[in-house]
Design a protein around this motif. Sequence first.
Motif: not given
Lengths: 515, 513
Positions: A9, A308, B76, B79-80, B199, B202-203, B205-206, B209-210, B212-214, B242, B511
């Motif tokens: 990732x 999404x 992970x 890492x963000x 933050x 909030x991250x 939640x980001x 989203x990752x 949900x996408x992957x 994730x 969220x």
Amino acid sequence: MSRRVNATLSCHPERRRRCAAGVEGPAVLTRSHFLSVLFCFLLLFTAFSPAQIKPWNQIQPPALPAFKPQEPIRVQLSNGMVIFLQEDHELPLIDATARIRGGSISEPANKTGLTDLYGEVWRTGGTKTKTGDQMDDFLEARAAKIETDNQSDSTTISLNCLKGDFDAVFEMFLDLLHHPEFRPDKLELAQEQMYTEISRRNDNVDSIVHRESRIIAYGKNNPYARVAEYATVAAVTREDLLNWHQQYVYPNNIIFGITGDFDAKAMEAKLHQAFDSWQKGPEAKAPDIKFTEPKPGLYFVRKGDVNQSSIDMLDLGIERSNPDYFVVTVMNEMFGGSFSSRLFNHLRSGKGLAYSVGGGVGSGWDHPGVTNIQMQTKSASTVEGIQGLDEEIDGLLNNAATPEELKRAKDDILNSFIFQFDTPEKVLREKMAYEFYHYPLDFLERYRSEVEKVTAEDVSRVARKYVHKDRMAVLVVGNDTEFDKPLSTLGPMQELDITIPPPPASMMQQGPGGQ
Amino acid sequence: MNRWFAKLTCLLLLVAALPLAAQDLASYEKRVSVKTLPNGLTVVLWRRPEAPVFSFFTLVDAGSAQDPLHATGLAHMMEHMAFKGTPDIGTKDYAAEKPALQKVEQTYAAYEAERIKRVNQDPQKLAQLKNAWEQAIKDADKYVVQNQFGEIVESHGGVGVNAFTNYDETAYMYSMPSNMIELWAALESDRLMHPVMREFYKERNVVMEERRMRTDSQPTGRLVEQFLGTAFMANPYHRPTIGYAADLQSFSASDAAEFFQRYYVPSNMVIGLVGDLDPAQVLPIVEKYFGQLATTSKPEELFTDEPAQNSVREVTLHDPSQPFYLEGYHRPSYLAPDDAVYDAISDILSNGRTSRLYRSMVRDKKIAAFAAGFTGFPGIKYGHLFAFYGVPLPGHTNEEMQKAVHEEIDKLKTQDVSDEELQMFKTRTKADLIRGLASNEGLAQQLATYQTRYGDWRELFRYLDRVDKVTKADIRRVSNQAFAETNRTVGIIQTQTASSHPAPAASKGAEQQ
């Protein structure tokens, strides 16, 4: 130790668009790309600081040493073929590509997919004297490659090998260039693969968005947006591939670039010998394509198995030859192209609404690119997301770049400028692109000085000129049972039917799937 | 045809003597400097003066396999957070921000304690605690200068600013003009010493989203999460990198800080540096800045080995997408003596149009659009999987994929591979190594990875010796060992019409915060 499978990732999604000048990649997803993305998922305590440690903002970087990239040698043969030679002695490898004018935008609409098939079967179908399979055996034993491919405006044939194998591999390359056989079994195989691709094209959000956004921006009959269907793929015959080759593959339509561990003089002599006697053919003519603005409005694709939404705000962009191009790249960097762009700061970090967010005014070398401002957000914040993007567009039109924003965007581009030409191969590819699109060969140098001149007023001016909120089409792909509000609260909405047209009855006798 | 093959064999003998063999290592060694600082951090520097630029790759030897039980996705998440800045970067006033961030943690802990109560949860109190937490976040946000870390890097010419996390490791990378080396050292050492968890929520939640996408919104993402959860039971490879949605909505910035303190220690990190860098100038700079990291002992390995599998396992995903076939077999970690044999099997089965699976399933049987066998799934550090997958052509089935894959496996078990196949593997491995030397980014990654995994970057070249020793008998032996029915896990996507498919339950709601 094996190379790792894609179970990683990253913190940054792959950007959909490059902002700075660079070589335009293939405009369409190629088959091999499609198959590879298919499986691509998942997947303090310092005691004290001695005096010499400087905080980041007190470090004065020395000037970057002068760096003059090595320019390739340009040779034009009497038959019109343009050759670029770029020596690079670091590793014992040689890499060459011939780019030939004529691509998918020139194929007939009722045979959409013809150049995809051509780009595959040219190689797999072998030559008059060697089957593609025999070529595979020969090349793989040397860890060498000869491949063919296709783009919207060109096709390519390329080789890559260890330098000791060059003569043998080049001989095979020439054989394939001049004597392709397009064997029918390989055409059939390539067609089956395209049927697979068609049958799976609605499985992933990305492939829906990629396809539908181009259809919306360009119009469904525009050659840059056309989509291959079972019927159009089935309509392609071996004759079509032979005719295509006959029509386009002539030295005067070719730009040939070679880089690697060779002596340029000796290599030039070799290339003269290989290509000098090749006769000119008819000039490839680019089709005359009309571009019209997309029809503004809200377009919706229902996808029940996702949580999404993908939101794309679309418009026609500009050509790279447009004098405003340089200002546009600065604006894009500031608005949606960097780690600290407005879209990233506000919608990702500030609101936590998206992982993937970005975009800007698109540009093509010789046709308008697609302007695309996009994000992906959970179904339950779809309308909030659209409104968020809306506000950012308002902000772009109404709030001029601050001095800090402008400096940062320009610094991003100018300080990383060296990466446009830090390898001999990049320089070669750049020059080949300029030659192909008839750009001045010093375009890159011009790019730099033009970016330096950009002002905040320039940015506001191009924003107003190329970003028209009321003219944009908004594409939403998602699961509307979970939306925060019905999309219709934002205005009239058109639902798109993306059902895949079934194969024609005539085709069901023997395919797809050979049933 | 016969003549063709005779010629081919003859040529094969010629290319066996490729320009690069392990003995050429000496010529590359001259370009490399290795330095282990007193605090345990190792730097491997490869001088490549082609252009005045450099790339780095920092490898932290901790990935999602190290996620605590209650906090999948934490490696992970960390890492963000490494992009959120330090006391000097990303803040308007750290002195005021620091207590504000502490308040966020206190209010969050109070809220979480109430939220996870099994009995006697007080809804009114819960709402109050949530409000207090959200207010604390608002107060702390006032001090944030968003994404200043990335902004500094990019405006000083940094490109390819990124990071990744997988099961085995977390890595950070970008490239810069070579005159920025001291700035780079200051920025990177700062974030490895003093990351600030601003933050955070909030991250989170980001990252949702990752996810949900992957994972949630992709058919193969949905399948693989279930597949790995089935193939592994004890080994942490059974959990998604994730993170599960529930964990992503509960772990805290304090959890991330704890993870950071345990795993981001100098002896657990290696930096690969490649480009126009003079070691005499650069190593002292590296030592000056990265020498600031406190000496902390290497984290303890907390790990459960996967017990031997004793039965076939199977996952069937009823999904609106097209069919897909996957199967995997347990194999030992990359340190196993047979590691290169697995690579040989993978190469012979899957590499290019001469590969066995392409020729049998795509070309001859015409049942698959693509098929491959690969190793290193989903990591390499611990026992993992050798897996096969097939993408059926329209009208063909997962059962056909399975049958065809098993035929190829049986062939490996009962017949030797050909001399040509084995030689192709060896030739390609050497050529790929050469091609890999052409990019600063790729080389920096290789150096850091080999230094971490083998304790010596030279293994990048010495690996060729192990490849050269692979025999036909090895391939048969290992195939018989690994590809047993009771060692198999199967995962398939079975097509179901969209209307009957329920929306994914996981992580569909709003969220927190």
